[in-house]
Every structure is written in C-alpha cells, then in structure tokens.
Write an enzyme that holds these catalytic residues in place. Structure first.
Site, mmCIF file in Angstrom:
data_model
loop_
_atom_site.group_PDB
_atom_site.id
_atom_site.type_symbol
_atom_site.label_atom_id
_atom_site.label_comp_id
_atom_site.label_asym_id
_atom_site.label_seq_id
_atom_site.Cartn_x
_atom_site.Cartn_y
_atom_site.Cartn_z
ATOM 1 C CG HIS A 1 33.058 48.187 32.042
ATOM 2 N ND1 HIS A 1 34.058 48.097 31.750
ATOM 3 C CD2 HIS A 1 32.600 47.536 33.049
ATOM 4 C CE1 HIS A 1 34.938 47.542 32.661
ATOM 5 N NE2 HIS A 1 33.774 46.989 33.611
ATOM 6 C CG HIS B 1 34.313 44.113 30.165
ATOM 7 N ND1 HIS B 1 33.359 44.792 30.680
ATOM 8 C CD2 HIS B 1 34.943 43.386 31.235
ATOM 9 C CE1 HIS B 1 33.188 44.453 31.851
ATOM 10 N NE2 HIS B 1 34.174 43.551 32.393
ATOM 11 C CB CYS C 1 38.626 39.180 47.997
ATOM 12 S SG CYS C 1 37.441 40.257 47.042
ATOM 13 C CB CYS D 1 39.934 38.851 43.950
ATOM 14 S SG CYS D 1 39.735 40.317 44.039
ATOM 15 C CB CYS E 1 39.942 42.833 48.712
ATOM 16 S SG CYS E 1 40.253 43.023 47.034
ATOM 17 C CG HIS F 1 36.760 43.782 44.757
ATOM 18 N ND1 HIS F 1 37.704 42.728 44.488
ATOM 19 C CD2 HIS F 1 35.855 43.951 43.656
ATOM 20 C CE1 HIS F 1 37.414 42.258 43.227
ATOM 21 N NE2 HIS F 1 36.355 43.098 42.880
ATOM 22 C CE LYS G 1 39.504 47.151 37.086
ATOM 23 N NZ LYS G 1 39.445 45.736 37.791
ATOM 24 C CE LYS H 1 27.184 44.595 38.856
ATOM 25 N NZ LYS H 1 27.471 43.298 39.198
HETATM 26 N N1 MSP Z 1 37.054 35.974 34.561
HETATM 27 C C1 MSP Z 1 38.148 36.758 34.849
HETATM 28 C C2 MSP Z 1 39.126 36.600 33.714
HETATM 29 C C3 MSP Z 1 39.535 34.979 33.355
HETATM 30 S S1 MSP Z 1 40.654 34.861 32.311
HETATM 31 C C4 MSP Z 1 40.946 33.262 32.386
HETATM 32 C C5 MSP Z 1 37.918 38.132 34.964
HETATM 33 N N2 MSP Z 1 36.932 38.845 34.345
HETATM 34 S S2 MSP Z 1 36.528 40.346 34.378
HETATM 35 O O1 MSP Z 1 35.164 40.339 33.747
HETATM 36 O O2 MSP Z 1 36.665 40.808 35.647
HETATM 37 O O3 MSP Z 1 37.415 40.858 33.130
HETATM 38 C C6 MSP Z 1 38.692 41.323 33.788
HETATM 39 C C7 MSP Z 1 39.315 41.978 32.570
HETATM 40 O O4 MSP Z 1 38.527 43.031 31.806
HETATM 41 C C8 MSP Z 1 40.771 42.695 32.634
HETATM 42 O O5 MSP Z 1 41.715 41.836 32.851
HETATM 43 C C9 MSP Z 1 40.709 43.710 31.603
HETATM 44 O O6 MSP Z 1 40.861 42.867 30.407
HETATM 45 C C10 MSP Z 1 39.235 44.148 31.532
HETATM 46 N N3 MSP Z 1 38.900 45.285 32.303
HETATM 47 C C11 MSP Z 1 37.718 45.544 33.109
HETATM 48 N N4 MSP Z 1 37.920 46.724 33.946
HETATM 49 C C12 MSP Z 1 38.687 47.216 33.185
HETATM 50 C C13 MSP Z 1 39.469 48.652 33.312
HETATM 51 N N5 MSP Z 1 38.739 49.496 34.131
HETATM 52 N N6 MSP Z 1 40.492 48.989 32.709
HETATM 53 C C14 MSP Z 1 41.134 48.111 31.687
HETATM 54 N N7 MSP Z 1 40.668 46.887 31.569
HETATM 55 C C15 MSP Z 1 39.767 46.400 32.182
HETATM 56 O O7 MSP Z 1 38.609 38.899 35.591
#
Ligand code: MSP
Length: 635
Positions: free
Chosen positions: A19, A22, A127, A130, A144, A147, A296, A299
């Site tokens: 999304h 990411h 959690c 997380c 948490c 979440h 935030k 998903k």
């Molecule tokens: N798998 C772990 C990361 C491991 S790195 C060794 C993880 N994955 S995640 O799919 O949850 O991705 C988190 C990352 O996605 C955030 O740190 C950011 O880069 C991005 N984002 C996900 N949602 C976000 C927002 N709403 N806003 C900005 N970035 C976000 O954590």
C-alpha cells in the site's frame, strides 16, 4: 573508482499487500538510489520480503494456505508492484531463500560459540502484531501502543542474546555519531529509551508454539525470533563477509525505515552487528507515517491507498512527485486525494508541464526546431542582457538539491527544483521571445533567451531524473538526448547549438477531481451537490465572440477557438468538434468561464471554457437571446 553506496528498504511482511506506506519507503529509496547513480556512485539498492514468524503463520492459517504458499503469493505481489512502479532495485531478497537462512544460522552459531547467547526463562507481555515483547513502560492502557490490541502474557524457556552488555557502547556510538540515526527526533527517542536498563533479547521461539522459522543451528527444537532473522537480510543479500559484493558495499550501508521499526534497527541491529564482528551501518534514515484521516495507513484501510491503484489513476511520476513533495521526511503526513490533485494540477500540469510545452513550442516555432546560438553580449553581464541569471539560478538549485539529498530531505530537494522551474517561467515571461524582433539586438536577445530556456529545460531533464524518471526522459528526448545521464550532464552549454528540438505537450494532463465535483458535460458544477452563492460568485462568466475556429490536429473532438472578450483575445479549446463545424461558430456570441486556470489539451493551451448543455448525445452551445458586447458579465 566510483564511491559505493548501499541502500536498503525494510523487508515487508507477506501478510499484507503493498500500500501507500510501503510504496513511500520504496519510492524514497529508489529516488535516493537514482540520485546517487546520477552523481556517479556505484549503487546497490535492496528490497525484499520478510516471510517467517507468527504473523505470517497466522495469516496463512486463516487463508487456508501453507505459510510458504502465502509468502510466494504476496512476495510476488510486492516484487510485481515495484516493477510496475519502476523501482530500480538491484536485488530482491526473501527470507525463505537458502542464501538467507544459511547466513542467519552461521551468525547464530558464531554468537553461540562466542558465548553471546544463553538459555534462560522469560515472561512478558507479547504483541502478535509486532512480534515482540513489550515492557511495562511501553504498554498503553494494557494494550499495544501500535496495534491497540490486548497483549498476551507469555512465559517460556528461550535463548537470549546478551544485548544488555552493549548498552554503554551503543550510547557512546550514537553520541559520537550525531547522524547515525536521523532525523534528530528519532535519535533523541532512542537515547531516551537507552536511559533505562537494556534487557537481553529473546531470540528464539519454541517450535511447540511456532514452527514457521529458521531452526537454531545449536538447538532445533527452537526457531529464530523473526527480528533476529529479518535484520540479517541486509547482510545475507550481499553474500555475507568474504563475498566481494559484501566487501564492496557493506562499508557504505544506509537503511531507510519508518518510525514503527526504529527500536529494532537502532538498538537490536547495532548490537547484533557488534557481537558478530561486523561494521555498523552509516545512517538509519527514519520517516514518519502516512495517515488517512489521522490513522496510520495499514492493511485495514483498504483499496484506496493501494500502491498500484494510485499509480493507475494518476501515473507513476505524479504519484512519486506527490509523496516525495508532500511528506516532510521524518514527520507524519495525511493523505488526501484533493491534496494529490491540487499538487498535480499546480506543480506538474501548470508549472512544469506548461513550461516544457512553452519552451519546446517556442524553439520549434521561432528557431526552426533547433537550439540557437548565443553570443556574450546577450548573456548575463553583457551589454544587451535580458531576463536575469538563469544559469546562476540553476547552479543554486543543483547545490540545494545536493545538500537536501545528503539529508534525505526529498521535499526540500523538490522545492529547490520548483524554485528553478518558477525562475525559468519568469525568465520566459520577461524576455518574451515571441515578441517580433524590431532590430538585430532584439533578434539576438530573442535567440539568447531561447538558448537559455533550452539549456534550462535540458538541465531539468537531468536533475528531475531521480524524482520523475519518465517525464525527465521525455524532456531529454525532446532535446535530442538519449541514454542515462549523470549530474555532469546538467550544465549550461551541454546542449549544443543546432541540436534538434521536438514539441512536447500534455506531459502532465490536468486532473479534474471527479470525486470532489463530477461535472455534467458542458455544465459547471457538480451533479446533485449544492454550492453557496459565494461559491458561484467565484466563477467569472462572460460573453465572448468567436473570432476564429479551427480543428485541433489529430483530435476528433476538439476545436481551437479564438474569442474576443472586448479588451482581449484568447484561445480556448472546446470539445465540440463532433457537434459544430468551425464555420458555424465564427461570429457567434457564446458564454465562457473566463477565470479557469489554463490547461493544455492536445498541445494547445486553453484559457477558459465554453458553456454548453447536453442530453441524449446532443450538444447545444449557450448563446444570448439579445445582443450584448463581448466581455459583458454573465450572472
Ligand atoms: N518485516 C518488518 C521489517 C523488517 S526489516 C529488517 C516490517 N514489515 S512491514 O511490512 O510492516 O513494513 C513496515 C514498513 O513499511 C515501515 O517501516 C515503512 O517502511 C512501511 N510502512 C508501512 N506502513 C506505513 C505507513 N502508514 N506510513 C509510512 N510507512 C509505512 O515491519
């Protein structure tokens, strides 16, 4: 030898689909990688997917799939999305690949052999979202903080990494390297956290509770805790110590993440690296959250902010521009489609798109489609100079972009480029190269203005590459430049006199925000929605007399109209060619919206809109039932 530059994104969990959140991190990393390549660095950009752990096992069970089948499916979705978004990653790592699992096990064995890991008992609030335990201090209302879900108390025998012994060392490292974690707010957050005693890190999960992970090499009744597994991807993707790729890039590594995973990256990871005898990363670059109505984006918020949907609707470059320009790196930003459309129309369609179409059209019409010669007398400081120091303005923009990019300040870099775009637009207005030359001086001034405008456009075609790769390529191609540029190409004079120029129009078509106001064909306003008298008063309606009309080349629907508003003449483009022949219109008095922002349609700039009604495929232009002079107000 070119300096090496290694940049990583987080590896994304495969229980989610890509999304806006990411996509932002990945676009930011891509823009940075492209900028460093443009600057001449030898760049390696890594992204990938994080595929082990509770979260994935649970999502797979819910979907009635094996964890690997779910991982295969969603990892492919990330990979495909980055391809469609034109992300220039050099590698894509999956934590289920043998190249990764082998290295995780090798590092675990090394730490075990060195006495850095021990078996102990641990009980704490956990959690599942997380995938980590929370300390009492971090818990908010028993939940948490991230979440907002209840935590689960878990007590079990586990292996621990002796992280606590690195606390002093880590604080000193962060204090000695002020930009180790940046922006500063996150550095302060971590130093604040390190004021309390650091606990050892539980790095295993009993297989009885979780099977979906990498087995510990020294006790296969346990799997590796997902963070200990995931962080190592940054090393395993380079082949690990001894691999030439690792030796080349690792000393220059920088990570990009959002603030949700700061603790794992700023505390666990440096301690793990130190214990494993590996160098620490150079910088951890942390950005804020994209929010939707203050929440935030994750998903749960659904399709609206799916990365591909945004790209499909507005185009890749517009999507990149919006996210890079709108978010101050480090702070949160709220997403709204209105803000998106506003930026697209103002910055891309108006400022940049019109500039590109203006300059290329002027060069084609007034300089036979070639970059003209210039002479010193017409340059800055020369006797006949006109219009100010555009070259100086570019050099400033280039230096400002460089300074901003060194700090991951994408929004500042784009603001600096747009300052220059504004300067070029003003330069063209001031020098007015379309004015008829009355003397050889005026002719020299005109050619010099066109020369400078061409150089400015070329430089933009280079400097915009990291941010708007497709538009930048189109600009360079219109000026006869192919291939991959470097920053050295962004120089006055790089575009030689005589180089051929092609018109570019509609680089960024204006977007009418259909959600905000779905216009009924030919009628101003939104179907079904009410507006105040004040709102109506903002629309300037006037009587206009059609002076000339002609078809717009290559368009079935558009006519180009020259209309008189009394004191001035204007060009309008109207989508009425299927209903009116040009000859039917000349001499007619019609009603136009006179204060619309200009829009370019099929390469013709339209300065207003002709009002018409339509029903059942029939269209009728609004005319007057009594005569009024052109320019008369309509209320
Ligand atoms: N798998 C772990 C990361 C491991 S790195 C060794 C993880 N994955 S995640 O799919 O949850 O991705 C988190 C990352 O996605 C955030 O740190 C950011 O880069 C991005 N984002 C996900 N949602 C976000 C927002 N709403 N806003 C900005 N970035 C976000 O954590």
């Amino acid at each position: 030898m070119s300096p090496a530059f290694y940049l990583t994104t987080p590896i994304y969990y495969v229980n989610d689909r890509p999304h806006l959140g990411h996509a932002y991190t990945t676009i930011v990393a891509d823009a940075m990688a492209r900028y460093r390549r443009l600057a001449g660095d030898d760049v390696w950009l890594l992204t990938g997917t994080d595929e082990h752990g509770d979260k994935i096992a649970q999502a797979a069970a819910k979907a009635g799939m094996t964890p690997l089948a779910l991982a295969d499916q969603n990892s492919a979705a990330f990979r495909e999305t980055w391809k469609v978004l034109g992300i220039s990653n050099d590698d894509f790592i999956r934590t289920t690949e043998p190249r990764h699992t082998k290295l995780v096990q090798a590092i675990l064995q090394k730490l075990w052999d060195a006495g850095e890991i021990y078996l102990g008992t641990y009980g704490a609030n956990y959690c599942f979202g997380c995938e980590r335990f929370y300390t009492e201090k971090e818990i908010v209302d028993g939940k948490c903080p991230d979440h907002q879900t209840r935590l689960t108390w878990i007590e079990e025998e586990n292996y621990f990494f002796k992280m606590s012994k690195y606390q002093r060392w880590l604080i000193e490292h962060i204090e000695r390297h002020p930009d180790f974690v940046r922006p500063e707010r996150y550095r302060n957050e971590i130093l604040g956290f390190l004021r309390d005693p650091l606990q050892d890190l539980s790095i295993s999960r009993p297989k009885t509770r979780l099977e979906w992970g990498i087995p510990l090499p020294f006790d296969d009744t346990y799997v590796t805790y997902v963070w200990f597994d995931a962080l190592i991807n940054y090393v395993s993707a380079l082949g690990g110590p001894g691999d030439p790729r690792f030796e080349k890039y690792w000393p220059h590594v920088q990570h990009v993440i959002a603030k949700d995973i700061v603790k794992a990256h700023a505390i666990y990871w440096p301690c793990m690296l130190k214990a494993a005898g590996l160098d620490l990363y150079r910088h951890l670059n942390v950005h804020g959250y994209w929010t939707l109505g203050g929440q935030k984006i994750s998903k749960s918020v659904g399709n609206l902010v799916e990365a591909l949907a945004l790209k499909e609707k507005y185009g890749n470059d517009a999507f990149r521009y919006f996210v890079l320009r709108e978010m101050v790196f480090g702070l949160d930003a709220d997403f709204s489609e209105e803000a998106f459309v506003g930026r697209l129309n103002a910055d891309l369609a108006n400022d940049l798109g019109n500039l590109v179409s203006r300059v290329t059209t002027l060069l084609v019409n007034l300089s036979e489609g070639r970059v003209p010669e210039t002479t010193p007398a017409f340059e800055v400081g020369g006797d006949h100079a006109l219009g100010g120091d555009l070259k100086g303005a570019f050099e400033k923009a280039r230096a400002d972009v460089d300074a901003a990019m060194r700090e991951f300040a994408f929004q500042r870099a784009l603001a600096a480029i747009w300052e220059f775009v504004g300067a070029v637009n003003r330069y063209i207005d001031t020098t007015a190269p379309w004015a008829r030359p009355a003397s050889h001086i005026a002719r020299g001034q005109r050619l010099s203005a066109l020369y400078n405008a061409a150089q400015a456009l070329w430089c933009l075609g280079v400097l915009l590459e990291p941010f708007l790769p497709e538009a930048a390529r189109k600009i360079r191609q219109a000026l006869g430049g192919g291939g991959v540029p470097t920053l050295r190409d962004a120089q006055w004079g790089r575009l030689a006199p005589g180089a051929s120029v092609q018109k570019v129009s509609g680089l960024f078509p204006r977007v009418v925000d259909r959600k905000a106001a779905a216009p009924v064909p030919g009628v101003v306003g939104a179907a079904g929605s009410r507006i105040s008298l004040d709102d109506f008063g903002k629309i300037e309606l006037r009587v206009a007399e059609v002076v000339a009309a002609e078809p717009v080349p290559k368009s079935k629907k558009l006519l180009k109209l020259t209309v008189s508003l009394g004191a001035e003449q204007r060009t309008l483009v109207a989508g009425i060619a299927e209903h009116y022949a040009p000859a039917d219109l000349v001499g007619k008095k019609v009603v136009v919206v006179a204060n619309l922002e200009p829009a370019t349609l099929m390469g013709v700039e339209s300065n207003g809109m002709v009002l018409a009604g339509s029903a059942d495929g029939k269209l009728a232009i609004l005319t007057l039932d009594r005569d009024l002079p052109p320019g008369a107000k309509v209320r």
